[in-house]
Design a protein around this motif. Sequence first.
Motif, PDB file in Angstrom:
ATOM      1  N   LEU A 128      41.669  18.751  39.880  1.00 36.30           N
ATOM      2  CA  LEU A 128      40.359  18.108  40.002  1.00 36.30           C
ATOM      3  C   LEU A 128      39.371  18.575  38.931  1.00 36.30           C
ATOM      4  O   LEU A 128      38.231  18.135  38.907  1.00 36.30           O
ATOM      5  CB  LEU A 128      39.774  18.371  41.389  1.00 36.30           C
ATOM      6  N   GLY A 129      39.824  19.473  38.062  1.00 35.57           N
ATOM      7  CA  GLY A 129      38.983  19.878  36.935  1.00 35.57           C
ATOM      8  C   GLY A 129      38.204  21.151  37.138  1.00 35.57           C
ATOM      9  O   GLY A 129      37.307  21.462  36.354  1.00 35.57           O
ATOM     10  N   ALA A 130      38.534  21.941  38.173  1.00 35.00           N
ATOM     11  CA  ALA A 130      37.767  23.156  38.455  1.00 35.00           C
ATOM     12  C   ALA A 130      37.964  24.241  37.400  1.00 35.00           C
ATOM     13  O   ALA A 130      37.189  25.202  37.358  1.00 35.00           O
ATOM     14  CB  ALA A 130      38.128  23.698  39.835  1.00 35.00           C
ATOM     15  N   LEU A 131      38.994  24.096  36.555  1.00 35.07           N
ATOM     16  CA  LEU A 131      39.219  25.071  35.494  1.00 35.07           C
ATOM     17  C   LEU A 131      38.888  24.512  34.112  1.00 35.07           C
ATOM     18  O   LEU A 131      39.236  25.118  33.103  1.00 35.07           O
ATOM     19  CB  LEU A 131      40.677  25.556  35.507  1.00 35.07           C
ATOM     20  N   LYS A 132      38.213  23.389  34.081  1.00 36.09           N
ATOM     21  CA  LYS A 132      37.813  22.824  32.790  1.00 36.09           C
ATOM     22  C   LYS A 132      36.692  23.637  32.153  1.00 36.09           C
ATOM     23  O   LYS A 132      36.492  23.611  30.943  1.00 36.09           O
ATOM     24  CB  LYS A 132      37.377  21.361  32.961  1.00 36.09           C
ATOM     25  N   THR A 133      35.924  24.333  32.989  1.00 34.37           N
ATOM     26  CA  THR A 133      34.873  25.237  32.513  1.00 34.37           C
ATOM     27  C   THR A 133      35.026  26.548  33.279  1.00 34.37           C
ATOM     28  O   THR A 133      35.860  26.661  34.182  1.00 34.37           O
ATOM     29  CB  THR A 133      33.466  24.667  32.765  1.00 34.37           C
ATOM     30  N   GLN A 155      45.406  29.427  31.926  1.00 29.67           N
ATOM     31  CA  GLN A 155      44.129  28.722  31.929  1.00 29.67           C
ATOM     32  C   GLN A 155      42.987  29.647  32.339  1.00 29.67           C
ATOM     33  O   GLN A 155      41.889  29.559  31.798  1.00 29.67           O
ATOM     34  CB  GLN A 155      44.205  27.519  32.882  1.00 29.67           C
ATOM     35  N   ILE A 156      43.261  30.525  33.308  1.00 26.77           N
ATOM     36  CA  ILE A 156      42.244  31.480  33.739  1.00 26.77           C
ATOM     37  C   ILE A 156      41.892  32.416  32.595  1.00 26.77           C
ATOM     38  O   ILE A 156      40.713  32.674  32.318  1.00 26.77           O
ATOM     39  CB  ILE A 156      42.738  32.269  34.963  1.00 26.77           C
ATOM     40  N   ARG A 157      42.906  32.920  31.896  1.00 26.04           N
ATOM     41  CA  ARG A 157      42.652  33.813  30.758  1.00 26.04           C
ATOM     42  C   ARG A 157      41.880  33.083  29.660  1.00 26.04           C
ATOM     43  O   ARG A 157      40.988  33.647  29.026  1.00 26.04           O
ATOM     44  CB  ARG A 157      43.972  34.343  30.193  1.00 26.04           C
ATOM     45  N   LYS A 158      42.227  31.829  29.447  1.00 23.91           N
ATOM     46  CA  LYS A 158      41.541  31.034  28.424  1.00 23.91           C
ATOM     47  C   LYS A 158      40.062  30.900  28.745  1.00 23.91           C
ATOM     48  O   LYS A 158      39.201  31.033  27.865  1.00 23.91           O
ATOM     49  CB  LYS A 158      42.179  29.648  28.321  1.00 23.91           C
ATOM     50  N   ASP A 163      34.360  32.381  27.952  1.00 23.55           N
ATOM     51  CA  ASP A 163      33.122  32.889  28.558  1.00 23.55           C
ATOM     52  C   ASP A 163      33.412  34.200  29.281  1.00 23.55           C
ATOM     53  O   ASP A 163      33.729  34.212  30.461  1.00 23.55           O
ATOM     54  CB  ASP A 163      32.556  31.865  29.548  1.00 23.55           C
ATOM     55  N   PRO A 164      33.331  35.345  28.597  1.00 18.48           N
ATOM     56  CA  PRO A 164      33.616  36.634  29.221  1.00 18.48           C
ATOM     57  C   PRO A 164      32.639  37.005  30.328  1.00 18.48           C
ATOM     58  O   PRO A 164      32.870  37.948  31.068  1.00 18.48           O
ATOM     59  CB  PRO A 164      33.520  37.621  28.046  1.00 18.48           C
ATOM     60  N   ASN A 165      31.529  36.296  30.428  1.00 20.54           N
ATOM     61  CA  ASN A 165      30.543  36.570  31.483  1.00 20.54           C
ATOM     62  C   ASN A 165      30.767  35.722  32.727  1.00 20.54           C
ATOM     63  O   ASN A 165      29.913  35.661  33.610  1.00 20.54           O
ATOM     64  CB  ASN A 165      29.123  36.325  30.958  1.00 20.54           C
ATOM     65  N   ALA A 166      31.923  35.031  32.770  1.00 20.43           N
ATOM     66  CA  ALA A 166      32.142  34.081  33.855  1.00 20.43           C
ATOM     67  C   ALA A 166      32.280  34.745  35.217  1.00 20.43           C
ATOM     68  O   ALA A 166      31.900  34.184  36.233  1.00 20.43           O
ATOM     69  CB  ALA A 166      33.412  33.254  33.573  1.00 20.43           C
ATOM     70  N   ILE A 167      32.815  35.955  35.244  1.00 20.87           N
ATOM     71  CA  ILE A 167      33.014  36.631  36.523  1.00 20.87           C
ATOM     72  C   ILE A 167      31.694  37.181  37.023  1.00 20.87           C
ATOM     73  O   ILE A 167      31.037  37.953  36.331  1.00 20.87           O
ATOM     74  CB  ILE A 167      34.027  37.780  36.394  1.00 20.87           C
ATOM     75  N   LYS A 168      31.319  36.782  38.196  1.00 22.32           N
ATOM     76  CA  LYS A 168      30.083  37.283  38.790  1.00 22.32           C
ATOM     77  C   LYS A 168      30.361  38.600  39.513  1.00 22.32           C
ATOM     78  O   LYS A 168      31.495  38.968  39.769  1.00 22.32           O
ATOM     79  CB  LYS A 168      29.520  36.245  39.769  1.00 22.32           C
TER      80      LYS A 168
END
Length: 243
Positions: A128-133, A155-158, A163-168
């Motif tokens: 559904l595109g949840a890993l597109k960003t 895909q997760i590593r990509k 965006d290395p700041n993606a993890i909250k």
Amino acid sequence: SWLEDLHKQYQKTGDDPDLEEEELGVLHASLKQDLPKCPSVSTVAWTAKVLEEMELEDDDVFDVISDIIKNRSTELEPQDTLDVVLSFGELLLFGEELVDALVPTIRQQMKYFTTIEVVKIALAMEKLGALKTSKHIGMFFEMKKKANLPALESQIRKMLLVDPNAIKADKDVQLQLEQLKLPPGSRLKKQVASGELARRIGVQSAMTAQQMETQERARLFAFGDDEDDSTENILRDLRQTGP
């Protein structure tokens, strides 16, 4: 209802309903009119499931279902969430707003899903595109705590490279950090207060708060006000010492 009767017959025979084009049109028109009136969102979720299951899907009907789910996602029970995610994923019905609405519900209900269900949800959400960003990367890391996702690792590593700041900040890690009794003058306190340190630690939540407290005290004792307490060095030291 007509759809319920069709599904009961499908469950008995395993054969998709053989409807004439005109009959199918009537069914879809009826659903588009009736679904927005459903008092329970569970009925809407079930409808999505059985339409996909019996190969009776219609883009316009699923648009109506999508709009309902976006507006009522907080009412979904875990089984409803599973039905919606898997049916939409199977049909590859992309929708950023639908994904945005489903992700908080999935994260809230994660503890209720089995390992197999978590894998299925992860794969469907990727479709559904949840890993597109990197917006929803945190959900996938929560899923990885319950299940292996080898198909999505690259895909997760990509996304993390993009965006290395993606993890909250991990809430559990943040709570542990806030319990630390850091010495006066520690610049690490600012990183804890802002949540920056918990975010940088990310998935390394296995590292204990006590280790961090001990190392920070030793660092201040050894280096005084000139200690190097950059997050990168702290994480490096923790990785070396291990849990």
